[in-house]
Design an enzyme around this catalytic site. Sequence first.
Site, PDB file in Angstrom:
ATOM      1  N   PRO A  11       0.809  -1.215  -0.128  1.00 34.37           N
ATOM      2  CG  PRO A  11      -0.171  -0.965   2.008  1.00 34.37           C
ATOM      3  CD  PRO A  11       0.472  -2.117   0.946  1.00 34.37           C
ATOM      4  NE  ARG A  19       4.102   6.533   1.640  1.00 34.51           N
ATOM      5  CZ  ARG A  19       4.309   5.418   1.929  1.00 34.51           C
ATOM      6  NH1 ARG A  19       4.733   4.313   1.201  1.00 34.51           N
ATOM      7  NH2 ARG A  19       4.248   4.984   3.323  1.00 34.51           N
ATOM      8  CG  ASP A  86       0.145 -17.688   8.012  1.00 34.52           C
ATOM      9  OD1 ASP A  86      -1.047 -17.698   8.487  1.00 34.52           O
ATOM     10  OD2 ASP A  86       1.409 -17.811   8.538  1.00 34.52           O
ATOM     11  CD  GLU A  97      11.368  -7.804   5.232  1.00 31.52           C
ATOM     12  OE1 GLU A  97      11.829  -8.694   5.510  1.00 31.52           O
ATOM     13  OE2 GLU A  97      10.855  -6.891   6.005  1.00 31.52           O
ATOM     14  CB  ILE A 100      12.307   2.609  -0.329  1.00 32.01           C
ATOM     15  CG1 ILE A 100      11.535   2.240  -1.623  1.00 32.01           C
ATOM     16  CG2 ILE A 100      12.901   4.126  -0.637  1.00 32.01           C
ATOM     17  CD1 ILE A 100      10.520   3.011  -2.147  1.00 32.01           C
ATOM     18  NE  ARG A 106      10.400   5.291   8.324  1.00 32.49           N
ATOM     19  CZ  ARG A 106       9.337   5.381   7.567  1.00 32.49           C
ATOM     20  NH1 ARG A 106       9.422   4.416   6.349  1.00 32.49           N
ATOM     21  NH2 ARG A 106       8.216   5.919   7.769  1.00 32.49           N
TER      22      ARG A 106
HETATM   23  C1  DHK Z   1       7.165   1.645   2.709  1.00 32.10           C
HETATM   24  C2  DHK Z   1       6.035   1.966   3.217  1.00 32.10           C
HETATM   25  O1  DHK Z   1       5.228   2.287   2.873  1.00 32.10           O
HETATM   26  C3  DHK Z   1       5.937   1.940   4.824  1.00 32.10           C
HETATM   27  O2  DHK Z   1       4.694   1.745   5.500  1.00 32.10           O
HETATM   28  C4  DHK Z   1       7.312   0.980   5.560  1.00 32.10           C
HETATM   29  C5  DHK Z   1       8.585   0.917   3.258  1.00 32.10           C
HETATM   30  C6  DHK Z   1       8.525   1.354   4.706  1.00 32.10           C
HETATM   31  C7  DHK Z   1       9.833   1.294   2.732  1.00 32.10           C
HETATM   32  O3  DHK Z   1      10.781   1.879   3.337  1.00 32.10           O
HETATM   33  O4  DHK Z   1       9.620   0.931   1.262  1.00 32.10           O
HETATM   34  O5  DHK Z   1       7.253   1.319   6.785  1.00 32.10           O
END
Ligand code: DHK
Length: 147
Positions: A11, A19, A86, A97, A100, A106
């Site tokens: 999301p 963003r 799961d 995993e 960015i 954080r």
């Molecule tokens: C991206 C998001 O949208 C956050 O909810 C995560 C992650 C960090 C990222 O660093 O790509 O906490």
Amino acid sequence: MTKPIYVLNGPNLNRLGTREPHLYGSTTLAEVEAMCREAAGDCLVAFRQSNREYELIDWIHEAIDEGCAIVINPAAFTFTSMAILDALKMFPGPVIELHITNIHRREPIYHRSYVSLVATAIIAGLGAWGYGVAVHAALELVRAKAA
Ligand code: DHK
């Protein structure tokens, strides 16, 4: 590689570029996709993004049957979704995993990842550039396993 690598995004990542650029940079999701396709070379890439948890789960199920590797940025679902965990447990190939940002630098709410319980490796803090690194790494892991 005949099977595609799945690059799955959770999301709010559809808003990359505008963003919180101080955190996520100015690279758009379309530019991230292009970086992934370049990094993949002749390997097919199934590049997806959804704000809906069930869609990410359905795509992981698709990858179980069709994909060679998964690179996943679950975004906020990283910290909440046992359902994604799961689903990933069923995937037989490498799971990278990807974040960015360096989630461990954080706020504490970003420090506990469900996905890390199953990921082959974790890349966090390299910015959008990390996607290309993750794709390279995933394909090298697939090739090493095939050797
Ligand atoms: C991206 C998001 O949208 C956050 O909810 C995560 C992650 C960090 C990222 O660093 O790509 O906490």
